[in-house]
Design a protein around this motif. Structure first.
Motif, mmCIF file in Angstrom:
data_model
loop_
_atom_site.group_PDB
_atom_site.id
_atom_site.type_symbol
_atom_site.label_atom_id
_atom_site.label_comp_id
_atom_site.label_asym_id
_atom_site.label_seq_id
_atom_site.Cartn_x
_atom_site.Cartn_y
_atom_site.Cartn_z
ATOM 1 N N VAL A 157 0.892 -1.166 0.000
ATOM 2 C CA VAL A 157 0.000 0.000 0.000
ATOM 3 C C VAL A 157 0.933 1.220 0.000
ATOM 4 O O VAL A 157 1.884 1.258 0.779
ATOM 5 N N PRO A 158 0.727 2.209 -0.879
ATOM 6 C CA PRO A 158 1.620 3.372 -0.880
ATOM 7 C C PRO A 158 1.747 3.971 0.526
ATOM 8 O O PRO A 158 0.761 3.994 1.279
ATOM 9 N N GLU A 159 2.951 4.444 0.837
ATOM 10 C CA GLU A 159 3.215 4.872 2.211
ATOM 11 C C GLU A 159 2.261 5.978 2.666
ATOM 12 O O GLU A 159 1.800 5.977 3.812
ATOM 13 N N GLU A 160 1.938 6.898 1.766
ATOM 14 C CA GLU A 160 1.044 7.997 2.165
ATOM 15 C C GLU A 160 -0.330 7.448 2.567
ATOM 16 O O GLU A 160 -0.922 7.859 3.573
ATOM 17 N N LEU A 161 -0.798 6.478 1.778
ATOM 18 C CA LEU A 161 -2.110 5.895 2.075
ATOM 19 C C LEU A 161 -2.057 5.065 3.365
ATOM 20 O O LEU A 161 -2.983 5.118 4.185
ATOM 21 N N ALA A 162 -0.948 4.346 3.552
ATOM 22 C CA ALA A 162 -0.787 3.564 4.791
ATOM 23 C C ALA A 162 -0.832 4.518 5.990
ATOM 24 O O ALA A 162 -1.496 4.244 7.004
ATOM 25 N N GLY A 163 -0.165 5.670 5.863
ATOM 26 C CA GLY A 163 -0.148 6.667 6.943
ATOM 27 C C GLY A 163 -1.554 7.190 7.221
ATOM 28 O O GLY A 163 -1.962 7.360 8.377
ATOM 29 N N TYR A 164 -2.323 7.415 6.147
ATOM 30 C CA TYR A 164 -3.706 7.896 6.299
ATOM 31 C C TYR A 164 -4.534 6.869 7.077
ATOM 32 O O TYR A 164 -5.239 7.199 8.033
ATOM 33 N N PHE A 165 -4.435 5.600 6.668
ATOM 34 C CA PHE A 165 -5.194 4.538 7.343
ATOM 35 C C PHE A 165 -4.795 4.448 8.815
ATOM 36 O O PHE A 165 -5.640 4.301 9.695
ATOM 37 N N LEU A 166 -3.481 4.524 9.077
ATOM 38 C CA LEU A 166 -3.010 4.417 10.470
ATOM 39 C C LEU A 166 -3.622 5.508 11.331
ATOM 40 O O LEU A 166 -4.041 5.273 12.465
ATOM 41 N N LYS A 167 -3.659 6.725 10.772
ATOM 42 C CA LYS A 167 -4.203 7.854 11.523
ATOM 43 C C LYS A 167 -5.706 7.655 11.789
ATOM 44 O O LYS A 167 -6.193 7.937 12.876
ATOM 45 N N LYS A 168 -6.420 7.139 10.801
ATOM 46 C CA LYS A 168 -7.871 7.023 10.948
ATOM 47 C C LYS A 168 -8.298 5.781 11.733
ATOM 48 O O LYS A 168 -9.304 5.785 12.412
ATOM 49 N N PHE A 169 -7.554 4.677 11.576
ATOM 50 C CA PHE A 169 -8.034 3.403 12.120
ATOM 51 C C PHE A 169 -7.121 2.761 13.163
ATOM 52 O O PHE A 169 -7.488 1.749 13.749
ATOM 53 N N GLY A 170 -5.925 3.308 13.357
ATOM 54 C CA GLY A 170 -4.999 2.710 14.331
ATOM 55 C C GLY A 170 -4.279 1.494 13.747
ATOM 56 O O GLY A 170 -4.660 0.969 12.696
ATOM 57 N N ASP A 171 -3.242 1.009 14.495
ATOM 58 C CA ASP A 171 -2.359 -0.045 13.960
ATOM 59 C C ASP A 171 -3.095 -1.348 13.656
ATOM 60 O O ASP A 171 -2.973 -1.917 12.583
ATOM 61 N N ASN A 172 -3.874 -1.837 14.657
ATOM 62 C CA ASN A 172 -4.440 -3.182 14.498
ATOM 63 C C ASN A 172 -5.474 -3.252 13.384
ATOM 64 O O ASN A 172 -5.432 -4.133 12.525
ATOM 65 N N THR A 358 -4.906 9.324 -3.254
ATOM 66 C CA THR A 358 -4.122 10.162 -2.333
ATOM 67 C C THR A 358 -5.123 10.843 -1.394
ATOM 68 O O THR A 358 -6.335 10.842 -1.666
ATOM 69 N N TYR A 359 -4.613 11.470 -0.353
ATOM 70 C CA TYR A 359 -5.501 12.186 0.562
ATOM 71 C C TYR A 359 -6.210 13.333 -0.177
ATOM 72 O O TYR A 359 -7.399 13.586 0.031
ATOM 73 N N GLU A 360 -5.451 13.975 -1.087
ATOM 74 C CA GLU A 360 -6.043 15.061 -1.883
ATOM 75 C C GLU A 360 -7.267 14.546 -2.650
ATOM 76 O O GLU A 360 -8.321 15.181 -2.687
ATOM 77 N N LYS A 361 -7.114 13.353 -3.255
ATOM 78 C CA LYS A 361 -8.222 12.785 -4.051
ATOM 79 C C LYS A 361 -9.405 12.447 -3.163
ATOM 80 O O LYS A 361 -10.558 12.636 -3.547
ATOM 81 N N ILE A 362 -9.130 11.956 -1.954
ATOM 82 C CA ILE A 362 -10.232 11.617 -1.034
ATOM 83 C C ILE A 362 -11.027 12.883 -0.731
ATOM 84 O O ILE A 362 -12.261 12.895 -0.766
ATOM 85 N N LYS A 363 -10.298 13.976 -0.480
ATOM 86 C CA LYS A 363 -10.995 15.244 -0.159
ATOM 87 C C LYS A 363 -11.793 15.751 -1.362
ATOM 88 O O LYS A 363 -12.923 16.200 -1.227
ATOM 89 N N GLU A 364 -11.195 15.649 -2.554
ATOM 90 C CA GLU A 364 -11.905 16.097 -3.772
ATOM 91 C C GLU A 364 -13.176 15.280 -3.982
ATOM 92 O O GLU A 364 -14.232 15.814 -4.330
ATOM 93 N N LEU A 365 -13.083 13.957 -3.753
ATOM 94 C CA LEU A 365 -14.257 13.098 -3.957
ATOM 95 C C LEU A 365 -15.347 13.405 -2.939
ATOM 96 O O LEU A 365 -16.532 13.440 -3.271
ATOM 97 N N ALA A 366 -14.932 13.660 -1.698
ATOM 98 C CA ALA A 366 -15.929 13.982 -0.665
ATOM 99 C C ALA A 366 -16.684 15.257 -1.067
ATOM 100 O O ALA A 366 -17.898 15.365 -0.857
ATOM 101 N N LEU A 367 -15.963 16.199 -1.679
ATOM 102 C CA LEU A 367 -16.617 17.440 -2.129
ATOM 103 C C LEU A 367 -17.564 17.182 -3.295
ATOM 104 O O LEU A 367 -18.672 17.720 -3.342
ATOM 105 N N LEU A 368 -17.113 16.338 -4.242
ATOM 106 C CA LEU A 368 -17.968 16.005 -5.391
ATOM 107 C C LEU A 368 -19.252 15.324 -4.892
ATOM 108 O O LEU A 368 -20.361 15.612 -5.367
#
Ligand SMILES: C[S@@+](CC[C@H](N)C(=O)[O-])C[C@H]1O[C@@H](n2cnc3c(N)ncnc32)[C@H](O)[C@@H]1O
Length: 439
Positions: A157-172, A358-368
């Motif tokens: 999983v790309p590192e940026e996306l892995a970081g996003y998941f970790l922040k939102k859902f925690g390690d486990n 990417t996080y940018e794309k997630i934000k753009e989609l949420a707006l759409l």
């Protein structure tokens, strides 16, 4: 007729991956077109192509990490054809026990020569033989000191996306989800109740040698089956006769709840390829579904699918959902808003998705999604139902958008929204909120 003996399965796999990685082809589309072209190959040859392509794409980051640990030329500087040959070969070494290491290396060299990279045969051979000797002793990033990188490499999983998941859902939870992405996915089908019933469909499939079960399917759904052991769907008479269509259990759940009555008028604003519209048309069998999508090509996909099934209570319309359709205002008993999203819940089926989010794309989609919802909510009649769904797991696109909808428009939630996670068991990751228009 093409000469079957001349088909080099690894070359076919390589060309599919090249189309996906270099020309931005969608993996499931390019793979399914190729399998259609090579229908005359044996079932196990076609499965080999499929497994090699899917697996290599699914594990790309890990494969590149392994190659970089042994090659003087990093993958980023390698010729695309050579990089893809190496990736496919390392996938076979690590994940396909049935292929001997010597065959993997020899076939890779042959393929490099065939693709006019004869000068790199020594390089390909050297790197692969070295990896083959060390495949069980690869050193991965440390989990406790570098969790993002560890998860990124281990689960590709790309590192940026892995970081996003970790922040939102925690390690486990993140690791459980990533593990679920890489597990084999089952195929679920929806019975075309206009033509047959579950018993009739089961008998037809079994007569064609397909393995059929309803094991693990959500109790709320009594018109679905899990199938396996078939070669390809187009080869099944029951498929060509329109006795069923493929739809994930999570996607079927979106229409559950008894809101789509037999005589309902349903509008589906983002409908292609048509799964939810068709499901709704079967439920509203004396009602009607108005099915829309943004382009003619997309709308014809819905039409093609519905016509194969013999469903005639759907009308089709090319319509951009961000533009208000005055004729639809207060017309819908049920409005289906299965909106374009980041698709993170279906990475298991479409592994190429994870490399493009990417996080940018997630934000753009949420707006759409908000833009579409702020236009289409008016199509719902008073007391009518709005079903908001996505095949993703991000709070921005799901819970936060539902909250925003309730806060800004005359809707109240019916029950608690369902957030199905990829690791929950049966179906894809999916989000479903059902809301009622209050005034
Ligand atoms: C998640 S898919 C829908 C899947 C479909 N509901 C099903 O069950 O088969 C989202 C769809 O939204 C369409 N789409 C994206 N932007 C759109 C827009 N502005 N207006 C209408 N459709 C749009 C895409 O073409 C895509 O087919």
């Amino acid at each position: 007729m093409t000469d079957k003996m001349q088909v080099n399965l690894r070359q076919v796999a390589m060309e599919i991956l090249y189309e996906v990685q270099k020309n931005n082809g969608l993996l499931h589309v390019v793979l399914s077109d190729a399998l259609k072209k090579y229908q005359y190959l044996d079932k196990n040859e076609r499965s080999f192509i499929s497994r090699l392509v899917q697996g290599t794409e699914e594990r790309k980051i890990e494969l590149d990490y392994i190659i970089d640990s042994f090659s003087k030329t990093p993958v980023k500087k390698q010729k695309d054809v050579i990089r893809i040959i190496l990736e496919m070969s390392v996938y076979q070494l690590k994940y396909m026990d049935s292929v001997p290491a010597s065959a993997v290396c020899n076939e890779a060299v042959k393929l490099a020569v065939k693709k006019n990279f004869g000068t790199l045969r020594g390089f390909v051979n050297g790197v692969l033989r070295n990896i083959a000797r060390n495949i069980d002793n690869i050193e991965y990033p440390d989990k406790s000191t570098n969790t993002d990188k560890y998860l990124s490499v281990k689960y590709s999983v790309p590192e940026e996306l892995a970081g996003y998941f970790l922040k939102k859902f925690g390690d486990n939870e993140t690791e459980e989800m990533f593990e679920a992405f890489n597990k084999d996915k089952s195929t679920y089908i929806r019975c075309n109740t206009k033509k047959t019933d579950i018993a009739g469909l089961t008998a037809a499939l079994e007569a064609e040698g397909v393995t059929v079960t309803n094991e693990g399917i959500d109790k709320r759904i009594d018109y679905a089956l899990k199938i396996s052991g078939y070669d390809y769907l187009g080869g099944l008479k029951s498929f060509r006769d329109g006795l069923f269509f493929v739809q994930d259990i999570s996607s079927m759940l979106a229409s559950q709840g008894g809101f789509i009555k037999r005589d309902a008028y349903v509008i589906d604003v983002c409908a292609a390829p048509g799964g939810k519209s068709i499901n709704a048309a079967l439920m509203a069998d004396i009602g009607h579904v108005s099915s829309r999508d943004i382009s003619g090509r997309k709308v014809s996909l819905i039409k093609e699918n519905a016509e194969r099934l013999g469903i005639d209570n759907i009308t089709y319309k090319v319509w951009d959902a961000v533009k208000k359709d005055e004729e639809s205002v207060e017309k819908a008993d049920v409005l289906i808003c299965d909106l374009p999203c980041s698709g993170l819940g279906i990475i298991g089926r479409k592994p190429d998705i994870k490399y493009n989010v990417t996080y940018e794309k997630i934000k753009e989609l949420a707006l759409l999604q908000r833009k579409i919802l702020s236009t289409v909510w008016e199509y719902v009649k008073k007391d009518g139902i709005l079903i908001y769904s996505t095949c993703t797991v991000t709070p921005e696109e799901n819970a936060e958008n539902t909250e925003w909808l309730v806060n800004n428009y005359p809707f109240e939630l019916i029950g608690k929204p369902e957030q199905i996670m990829p690791q929950d068991g049966t179906g894809d990751g999916f989000y479903i909120a059902r809301l009622k228009r209050t005034e």
